[in-house]
Design an enzyme around this catalytic site. Structure first.
Site, PDB file in Angstrom:
ATOM      1  N   HIS A 229       0.837  -1.206   0.000  1.00 24.86           N
ATOM      2  CA  HIS A 229       0.000   0.000   0.000  1.00 24.86           C
ATOM      3  C   HIS A 229       0.868   1.251   0.000  1.00 24.86           C
ATOM      4  O   HIS A 229       1.925   1.301   0.635  1.00 24.86           O
ATOM      5  CB  HIS A 229      -0.917   0.003   1.225  1.00 24.86           C
ATOM      6  CG  HIS A 229      -2.148   0.829   1.034  1.00 24.86           C
ATOM      7  ND1 HIS A 229      -2.130   2.209   1.089  1.00 24.86           N
ATOM      8  CD2 HIS A 229      -3.427   0.477   0.763  1.00 24.86           C
ATOM      9  CE1 HIS A 229      -3.351   2.666   0.883  1.00 24.86           C
ATOM     10  NE2 HIS A 229      -4.167   1.639   0.679  1.00 24.86           N
ATOM     11  N   HIS A 230       0.409   2.259  -0.728  1.00 23.25           N
ATOM     12  CA  HIS A 230       1.157   3.511  -0.808  1.00 23.25           C
ATOM     13  C   HIS A 230       1.256   4.193   0.556  1.00 23.25           C
ATOM     14  O   HIS A 230       2.136   5.023   0.781  1.00 23.25           O
ATOM     15  CB  HIS A 230       0.475   4.445  -1.812  1.00 23.25           C
ATOM     16  CG  HIS A 230       1.413   5.412  -2.469  1.00 23.25           C
ATOM     17  ND1 HIS A 230       2.287   6.193  -1.755  1.00 23.25           N
ATOM     18  CD2 HIS A 230       1.620   5.724  -3.769  1.00 23.25           C
ATOM     19  CE1 HIS A 230       2.981   6.963  -2.588  1.00 23.25           C
ATOM     20  NE2 HIS A 230       2.611   6.686  -3.808  1.00 23.25           N
ATOM     21  N   ALA A 231       0.370   3.834   1.496  1.00 20.30           N
ATOM     22  CA  ALA A 231       0.467   4.390   2.843  1.00 20.30           C
ATOM     23  C   ALA A 231       1.704   3.875   3.567  1.00 20.30           C
ATOM     24  O   ALA A 231       2.199   4.528   4.497  1.00 20.30           O
ATOM     25  CB  ALA A 231      -0.789   4.043   3.653  1.00 20.30           C
TER      26      ALA A 231
END
Length: 458
Positions: A139-141
């Site tokens: 995830h880009h988070a």
């Protein structure tokens, strides 16, 4: 666990079924000469059996997994299910790259489970030519595409005899460079605050200078000058992925003959391919497509500042309205030079602020009617990420290809990401399955565009 940085939480809040917010990577390997029939199965079982080596970053999950406004902190998963995160799968016969890309497209379109740490890894057997593949997504988070590429490279070795290589999730994080002795005191804090205040105060004048440059120089670009195209529509959650590699020597020959940068040549390849693709669909706009191009800020930063977000953004006129490839190339070269000059006198903070203004419309794209009624800030994102110049190996298997998968957004249905590896440029094209038809045809158009450039300038 620490509070979640605002930029991380925004990637979680922006996610929906139509907008998966993870980045990915497809890696192709040649089996080592001594690999037995159970080579991949043995690797799989060793990976799922070793939960203890998982680094803290890959144990993180949102404290509140249900989509809400409360996702502001991480928690550590102490019941990690390795058999969920690591999968062993096989391609249907005949196991061509075509079947591999179809599988990768499906895997990249599915959401990550927020009740678990936000990553998955697939070992893929059955690939023709005595090869196998891996597909990973995160995830880009947790991390951006550049960070994930760096981490993946650190999990590999330049020595084919290394047979005890860790997986990506077991690689220790890079240590931040040591600060000079005596740093961090109150005087330095005051100086940093003063410099930051000066930077922030300089953002508005910098924006005015950029606008004046755009008015003076025909090749420069400002947001919202892009024409509407088939890429600038609302998207669905399904993805299509296409990938191919080209010898970097072909691109370098054009660079040497023209005095351009490597990235200028790559943009010209993309420009020619996009022009051919849109003409084929009867959808080429009368005005040139505009690309957002990420640029590294590390050369402008001090050593102690080299971690974290080090990417700005420029807008480049792709000249797709021009039939002559040499004229398109000149248009791209001039546009990129002007955009880079406009950033040359700015600090990294000012560049990030201006880049944020360029990217800001993407945050509003999910709002009903925004994409349909607002001109696109740009037409697509084309990014070029440097990779390893040397061949790499994983447990004796030679890495043949490393292809990045990125994130399409509402209003940005196509993303082109390129990375270099050894003597090749590896192109990864990620598109909305519904709104970017026949995406794989762009690969043939990229080859045609490169041959066209060679004929025009060599």
């Amino acid at each position: 666990m620490p509070l979640m940085p605002v930029q991380d939480s925004m990637f979680l809040l922006a996610e929906s079924r139509e907008h998966p917010m993870h980045v990915g990577g497809l890696q192709l390997y040649s089996l080592p000469d001594d690999a037995g029939p159970d080579y991949l199965s043995q690797i799989y079982h060793s990976l799922v059996a070793d939960e203890q080596s998982v680094q803290p970053l890959f144990r993180r999950r949102p404290r509140r997994p249900v989509s809400s406004l409360g996702q502001w902190s991480w928690t550590s998963d102490d019941q990690l299910d390795m058999e969920y995160h690591v999968r062993l799968t096989a391609l249907p016969r005949p196991g061509r790259v075509r079947e591999l890309l179809e599988l990768t497209s499906r895997l990249h379109g599915s959401l990550l489970d927020r009740h678990r740490p936000l990553w998955e890894f697939s070992l893929i057997e059955g690939l023709e030519g005595n090869r196998f593949a891996t597909y990973s997504k995160v995830h880009h988070a947790l991390m951006d595409g550049v960070s994930s590429l760096i981490l993946a490279s650190r999990a590999l070795s330049t020595n084919p005899d290394d047979r005890d290589m860790p997986p990506v999730w077991a690689v220790p994080p890079m240590q931040r460079p040591d600060k000079p002795s005596g740093s961090g005191g109150p005087l330095e804090l005051l100086e940093n605050l003063r410099a930051s205040a000066a930077d922030i105060a300089g953002v508005l004048p910098a924006l005015v200078r950029s606008a004046n440059t755009a008015l003076r120089e025909q090749a420069s670009v400002l947001p919202f000058q892009a024409p509407r195209s088939i890429f600038n529509v609302q998207i669905t959650g399904a993805r299509r992925f296409a990938a191919q590699r080209w010898p970097v020597d072909r691109v370098k020959a054009i660079r040497r003959a023209t005095g351009a940068t490597l990235n200028d040549v790559v943009l010209a390849m993309c420009s020619g391919a996009l022009r051919r693709y849109l003409l084929e669909l009867g959808a080429l706009p009368d005005r040139p497509l505009i690309s957002m191009v990420p640029v590294s800020l590390r050369a402008k930063q001090k050593r102690s500042e080299a971690s974290g977000n080090s990417v700005g953004a420029i807008l480049v006129n792709l000249g797709t309205h021009l039939e002559d490839p040499a004229q398109r190339f000149v248009q791209i070269q001039q546009s990129a030079q002007i955009a880079k000059r406009s950033l040359a006198e700015l600090s990294p903070l000012q560049i990030l602020a201006l880049s944020g203004l360029t990217m800001a419309p993407l945050a509003f794209a999910p709002l009903p009617g925004f994409v349909q009624t607002t001109p696109p800030p740009f037409n697509l994102i084309i990014s070029n990420v440097p990779g390893s110049p040397r061949p790499l190996y994983w447990n004796g298997a030679k890495l043949d290809g490393m292809y990045p998968l990125s994130i399409p957004y509402d209003g940005q249905a196509l993303n082109i990401t390129i990375t270099s590896y050894a003597d090749q440029l590896q192109f990864g094209l990620t598109g909305c399955r519904r709104n970017v038809p026949h995406l794989q045809r762009l690969l043939g158009h990229l080859e045609d565009a490169l041959a066209e450039l060679e004929k025009a300038v060599l």
